[in-house]
Design an enzyme around this catalytic site. Sequence first.
Site, PDB file in Angstrom:
ATOM      1  N   LYS A  35       0.865  -1.180   0.000  1.00  0.00           N
ATOM      2  CA  LYS A  35       0.000   0.000   0.000  1.00  0.00           C
ATOM      3  C   LYS A  35       0.903   1.231   0.000  1.00  0.00           C
ATOM      4  O   LYS A  35       1.739   1.400   0.890  1.00  0.00           O
ATOM      5  CB  LYS A  35      -0.889  -0.010   1.237  1.00  0.00           C
ATOM      6  N   LYS A  88      -2.177  -1.358  -3.829  1.00  0.00           N
ATOM      7  CA  LYS A  88      -3.041  -0.187  -3.741  1.00  0.00           C
ATOM      8  C   LYS A  88      -2.218   1.084  -3.784  1.00  0.00           C
ATOM      9  O   LYS A  88      -1.184   1.122  -3.113  1.00  0.00           O
ATOM     10  CB  LYS A  88      -3.784  -0.287  -2.407  1.00  0.00           C
TER      11      LYS A  88
HETATM   12  N1  LIG Z   1      -7.905   1.295   3.778  1.00  0.00           N
HETATM   13  C1  LIG Z   1      -8.762   1.630   2.732  1.00  0.00           C
HETATM   14  C2  LIG Z   1      -8.368   2.853   2.015  1.00  0.00           C
HETATM   15  O1  LIG Z   1      -7.430   3.533   2.433  1.00  0.00           O
HETATM   16  C3  LIG Z   1      -9.118   3.193   0.760  1.00  0.00           C
HETATM   17  C4  LIG Z   1      -8.497   4.274  -0.016  1.00  0.00           C
HETATM   18  C5  LIG Z   1      -9.305   4.895  -1.112  1.00  0.00           C
HETATM   19  O2  LIG Z   1     -10.275   4.364  -1.662  1.00  0.00           O
HETATM   20  O3  LIG Z   1      -8.908   5.999  -1.454  1.00  0.00           O
END
Ligand SMILES: NCC(=O)CCC(=O)O
Length: 333
Positions: A204, A257
């Site tokens: 992430k 992510k």
């Molecule tokens: N832990 C989940 C997220 O940080 C989601 C981030 C996003 O959709 O911008």
Amino acid sequence: MSFKPVVGSYPLSRPRRLRQNAWVRDMVAEHRVTASDLIWPIFVHDKDMARDPIRSLEGVDRLSINEAVKEAKEAHAMGIPALALFPNIDPSLRNDEATAAIDPNGLVAQTCRAIKSAVPEIGLIVDVALDPFTAHGHDGLLIDGQIHNDKTIEILIQQAIVQAEAGADVVAPSDMMDGRIGEIRKAFEARGLHDKLIMSYAAKYASAFYGPFRDAVGTSALKGDKKTYQMDAANSDEALREVMMDIQEGADMVMVKPGLPYLDIVQRVSETFKVPTFVYQVSGEYAMIKAAVAAGFMDHDKGVFETLLAFKRAGASGVLTYFAKYVAERLQA
Ligand SMILES: NCC(=O)CCC(=O)O
Ligand SMILES: [Mg+2]
């Protein structure tokens, strides 16, 4: 296993033959988007309204528990395999210790019980991280101005247990503390929670694309950044080390992510480890598409499907996307 594709030369080979109309394009398509590729992130809140629109995420609402149950039923009927649950907690319940994160009767636990009793067939993935519960909006405990890795893990373990015991099928640690997958896995084994899945947000990145999510969960006031725990956009090999550690610690599935800006990471991870690899098309990616469409610069559905295909090409087993329900609907039409 390697093979060299044989490519004839023009005019024996004319690649355009395979593109001349829809049926042949369809017949030779290497990748497809199906409802089973989609994980739908939903937001719940503890306000008295059924739905509360999120300003920066057009078409996405924070939901009451009842509304979330209705949506879960619809999503299941459309073939979406799983939901990913995120809470917007009343600010008065947030504090420096993130105590609401481990409340067995808190919003998250109540939502898990409600969804799993109404729609037991849908997979329920629950985020393990402290940011919706801390007053400062960081994913960990802030001690002397630093995010304390190991003290944070102690709470994450309890949070994951509360979620799992409330019915979460999958816990998804998104906090990026070192070692938390192993500690959660050990705690699960010790409590007989052998079958609970862990989807690790393993790679992430500290990203500018999370802005609307922070609006959604009410953490926009975050001071500073998350660069001491989320990854640096400059790095790629490091993502492989992160993923390797999480697999060794007991993750069943891993996630990369954000999505589109990190497609190279999705591809490297899925090719290197051959474990189920998910990708999160995050809020800023969603908002960018919506903004481009609103400005008249892009066709909505073409843009959405093209990005989803990109994830499939890169090797993703599935995509967490705010477009999930919309796409599943389109696929049925
Ligand atoms: N832990 C989940 C997220 O940080 C989601 C981030 C996003 O959709 O911008
Ligand atoms: Mg890690």
